[in-house]
Design a protein around this motif. Sequence first.
Motif, short mmCIF file in Angstrom:
data_model
loop_
_atom_site.label_atom_id
_atom_site.label_comp_id
_atom_site.label_asym_id
_atom_site.label_seq_id
_atom_site.Cartn_x
_atom_site.Cartn_y
_atom_site.Cartn_z
N ASP A 1 62.70 4.52 30.63
CA ASP A 1 63.22 5.37 31.71
C ASP A 1 64.54 6.00 31.31
N LEU A 2 65.39 5.17 30.73
CA LEU A 2 66.73 5.64 30.35
C LEU A 2 66.63 6.69 29.24
N LYS B 1 60.46 8.06 39.20
CA LYS B 1 61.61 8.28 40.09
C LYS B 1 62.90 7.93 39.37
N ALA C 1 67.03 15.58 30.29
CA ALA C 1 68.26 16.32 30.64
C ALA C 1 68.73 17.17 29.46
N THR D 1 63.33 7.69 36.03
CA THR D 1 63.52 8.66 34.94
C THR D 1 64.17 9.93 35.48
N GLY D 2 63.65 10.42 36.61
CA GLY D 2 64.19 11.64 37.21
C GLY D 2 65.63 11.46 37.65
N GLY E 1 64.96 9.87 30.46
CA GLY E 1 65.87 10.59 31.36
C GLY E 1 66.86 11.41 30.55
N TYR E 2 67.44 10.78 29.56
CA TYR E 2 68.37 11.50 28.67
C TYR E 2 67.66 12.63 27.94
N VAL F 1 67.85 9.48 36.32
CA VAL F 1 68.70 9.49 35.13
C VAL F 1 68.91 10.94 34.65
N ALA F 2 67.81 11.72 34.59
CA ALA F 2 67.93 13.10 34.12
C ALA F 2 68.87 13.91 35.02
N ARG F 3 68.71 13.77 36.33
CA ARG F 3 69.58 14.51 37.26
C ARG F 3 71.03 14.11 37.08
N ARG F 4 71.24 12.80 36.93
CA ARG F 4 72.61 12.31 36.77
C ARG F 4 73.26 12.87 35.50
#
Lengths: 246, 245
Positions: free
Chosen positions: B94-95, B4, B102, B6-7, B98-99, B9-12
């Motif tokens: 996660d960070l 959640k 994205a 990770t997701g 996430g990056y 961060v990617a969305r952001r």
Amino acid sequence: MMNSMDAATTSVVEVSGLRVVRGGRVVLPGLSTTVPAGQITGLLGPSGCGKTTLMRCIVGVQKTQGGSVRVLGEESGSPALRRRVGYMTQAPSVYDDLTVRENLRFFASVLGAPGARSDTVIDTVGLGSSVDSLAGRLSGGERSRVSLAVAMLSEPAVMVLDEPTVGLDPVLRRQLWGTFAELARAGATIIVSSHVMDEAARCDRLMLMRDGELIADDEPASLLAHTGAHDIEAAFLALVDQEARP
Amino acid sequence: MNPKITGAVARRVLTQLRRDHRTLAMMLVLPCLLVSLLWWMFDRNEQVFDRLGPPLLAVFPFIVMFLVTSVTTLRERSSGTLERLLSMPMAKLDLLLGYAIAFGVVALVQALLAVSLTVGLLGLEVAGPLWALAVVAVLDAILGTTLGLLVSAFAETEFQAVQFMPALVIPQILLCGLFVPRSALPDVLDNVSNVLPLSYAVDAMRQLQRLEALDSDFGLDIAVIAGFVVAAVALGAATLRRRTG
């Protein structure tokens, strides 16, 4: 001395022999103190005296060279504390290219806080009318309020706020101090730094810092009585003068 | 780790990129423009374009993604949001993931655009299947992203991050077999080129040019590039520090 006895039994933060060296300079030579639960503790002192470093140690983001910092019975920065300690840095740590709401929603999902909590804290800091503005377009004071809202998201038991009211107009400052008082009444422990001495009167307890050492740790009223000064700034000066004399 | 987070961060990061039109243009359009420029240069000599096109389809997205990722990620550090995130219940992986996700999405779009343009409009011809060309291009763009993520951990400012470009990327371009076949390099340099990820990307592209049916060498090249991607993300997460001086 009753006070320190009480503090010992219900202290939320226990700092002992804390030593921090940054860039070859000793910022905290060996600081020890405790922060009582459910109160607003003000950390006052001139800039460069080590307030921010001490706060970073309590949050657990500062490398230390000795001593220990325990928060809620755990070592500071330990995983169990990451939802229970809210931290607002001096410069607003928010994303300028996201709106106020997007900022809060993002941090809420990191903290596992319900989405509705975002709207609550936005209202608390009085940014209801700017939810869809990009944070970068807001004034400095508004951006620090976004940052403050983030610190309140997880309803933390301990809030560490580094100069949260800098650059805010007096009405808003009064309003935020009202919020801090409410949070403290609800049981939160608030540690707030300021270099504005007139905010000291709103704290339950004051720590005066100078050159990395605590020169006073007391209730505002007894600090004034003890030094015979009529305001906190005068009390600070009186204490510095006392130290200077052998 | 928490999918959640990770997701989130990617969305952001994708929301931020969507608002940053200049960066988005740089990532999506620039490789296409560079390939077009190459095609124009060899207007009178299509064989040269056919020979240089595939390797450069691996190199251009790699460079662009490396540069954009390393600088963008640093903004997280300088704005203080990195410190804030690391004081929250967020795993370092996660960070990074996430990056990576994205920018990986952007890399996918970018590589597909560049390949479609090169093959569709500019008439690049390769012996191997087109999907394989796209796979190598996408994987290379992702490699650029993850190496960018990794070096951003070693830079304090955007300026320092940009300095990694000549130090880490240009030697790879020189040694990857684009100018001189790697087998013709002096032994020492040949060995050095064996540990650089871009060499495997160019090897894979060269295979596609020559062979209709892909063999196990191609699979090995792809596996090595994927290995570098995974290692860069893991190393990037390991170098993040929750406590700083």
